[in-house]
Write a protein that holds these residues in place. Structure first.
Motif, PDB file in Angstrom:
ATOM      1  N   TRP A 102       0.714  -1.465   0.213  1.00  0.00           N
ATOM      2  CA  TRP A 102      -0.431  -0.223  -0.053  1.00  0.00           C
ATOM      3  C   TRP A 102       0.516   1.127   0.733  1.00  0.00           C
ATOM      4  O   TRP A 102       0.758   2.557  -0.228  1.00  0.00           O
ATOM      5  N   TYR A 105      -0.106  -7.509   7.521  1.00  0.00           N
ATOM      6  CA  TYR A 105      -1.138  -9.044   6.384  1.00  0.00           C
ATOM      7  C   TYR A 105      -0.140  -9.770   5.272  1.00  0.00           C
ATOM      8  O   TYR A 105      -0.177 -10.241   4.337  1.00  0.00           O
ATOM      9  N   TYR A 133      -2.898  -3.332   0.898  1.00  0.00           N
ATOM     10  CA  TYR A 133      -2.360  -4.008   2.632  1.00  0.00           C
ATOM     11  C   TYR A 133      -1.279  -3.872   3.152  1.00  0.00           C
ATOM     12  O   TYR A 133      -0.308  -3.504   2.506  1.00  0.00           O
TER      13      TYR A 133
END
Length: 323
Positions: free
Chosen positions: A227, A298, A293
């Motif tokens: 991200w 994650y 994410y």
């Protein structure tokens, strides 16, 4: 007398024909009822009802399958056929760097599977840390690309393509594929989806840290799209550094379907040698994180994610193995 005889015959013939037709109609009704007993209150279906019953019978036959894989495979094929109609005429204007999957040999070995030592952010399903023996296999050195999938399957389901307003990217990982479509592609390549144990072994590549580049997620910029650096989209495979096994994108870019059904407590009783995963369940496991994410939550080598196998998301793709 002859006159009366010949005048009476048409009436007798007419009555006989009516009786025969009534019997025939009654027989046809019984046939149409497929064994139903009208006297017991069963109703013969109309044409529409009969079609519905046939459809229900087909559905019942499908439901009788042990796993439902074949049924959903049929659904996936139908979806694929629809997509082929839309996308089969699409022409690639760029030549891919990787028109075919490249297979990397992974030697057999032993490793500790599960939460990395010192990682306090692990979920309960990543424990306990346990020793696993893995047999030799070959794995695609990158995630399966849009071009590779389109070439094999005849359609490109991905979100990140010109039809959605993005630049053409034949080497970007294919996404918006269900587990069943991923499985079908791998089978067509003479392979299959990796198990969780195989996937984590290939991802760790001999390391014991949270990420295969270390424990500090600042190192992720060198190995992964996530991200903080992806700009809300996928990127061409192999545009980040490989791990020690020569495999790229094991973390980030897109989540990867693996073969296993999800079972939160599976590690508590995992076999020592080549654990195949749970035999059934509601969800399939995904590994590796994606462009979408937070890496700390994650994208660790041990993190386990899950979705129903029919689901399709623009952050989910896959790779294949052969053994």
């Amino acid at each position: 007398m002859p006159t009366h005889k010949y005048r009476a015959w048409p009436l007798a013939w007419f009555l006989a024909v009516c009786l025969c037709l009534a019997a025939a109609c009654s027989g046809n009704d019984e046939d149409d009822c497929d064994g139903r007993d009208p006297a017991a209150g069963d109703q013969c279906p109309s044409d529409g009802d009969a079609d519905d019953d046939d459809a229900n019978d087909d559905a019942d036959d499908d439901t009788d399958d042990d796993t439902g894989d074949d049924d959903v495979d049929d659904d996936a094929d139908d979806d694929a056929d629809d997509d082929v109609d839309d996308d089969a005429d699409d022409d690639w204007t760029q030549d891919p760097l990787y028109p075919e999957p490249v297979w990397m040999k992974i030697s057999s070995g032993t490793y500790n599977m599960g939460c990395s030592p010192g990682d306090e952010g692990c979920n309960p399903d990543e424990n306990p840390l346990h020793e696993i023996n893995v047999s030799e296999f070959m794995i695609t050195d990158a995630e399966i690309t849009q071009y590779q999938f389109h070439r094999e399957m005849g359609f490109n389901p991905s979100h990140f393509k010109p039809a959605s307003g993005y630049d053409e990217c034949p080497d970007c990982p294919v996404e918006q594929v269900s587990w069943y479509e991923a499985k079908e592609f791998c089978l067509a390549q003479g392979g299959r989806l990796p198990t969780e144990a195989e996937w984590e072994y290939a991802a760790r590549a001999g390391t014991t840290t949270k990420f295969y580049c270390g424990d500090d997620w600042d190192c992720l910029d060198e190995i992964a799209w996530y991200w903080d650096n992806a700009g809300d989209q996928t990127h061409a495979v192999k545009s980040k550094d490989d791990n020690e096994f020569g495999v790229s994108d094991m973390l980030g870019n897109v989540w990867e379907w693996v073969n296993d059904w999800y079972l939160s407590e599976y590690y508590e009783n995992s076999p020592l040698n080549d654990p195949p995963g749970a035999t059934d369940g509601e969800f399939k496991v995904l590994r590796g994180g994606s462009w979408k994410y937070d890496p700390d939550a994650y994208m660790t080598a041990s993190d386990r994610y899950l979705h129903i196998p029919e689901s399709k998301y623009n952050f989910v793709g896959f790779r294949c193995i052969r053994q």
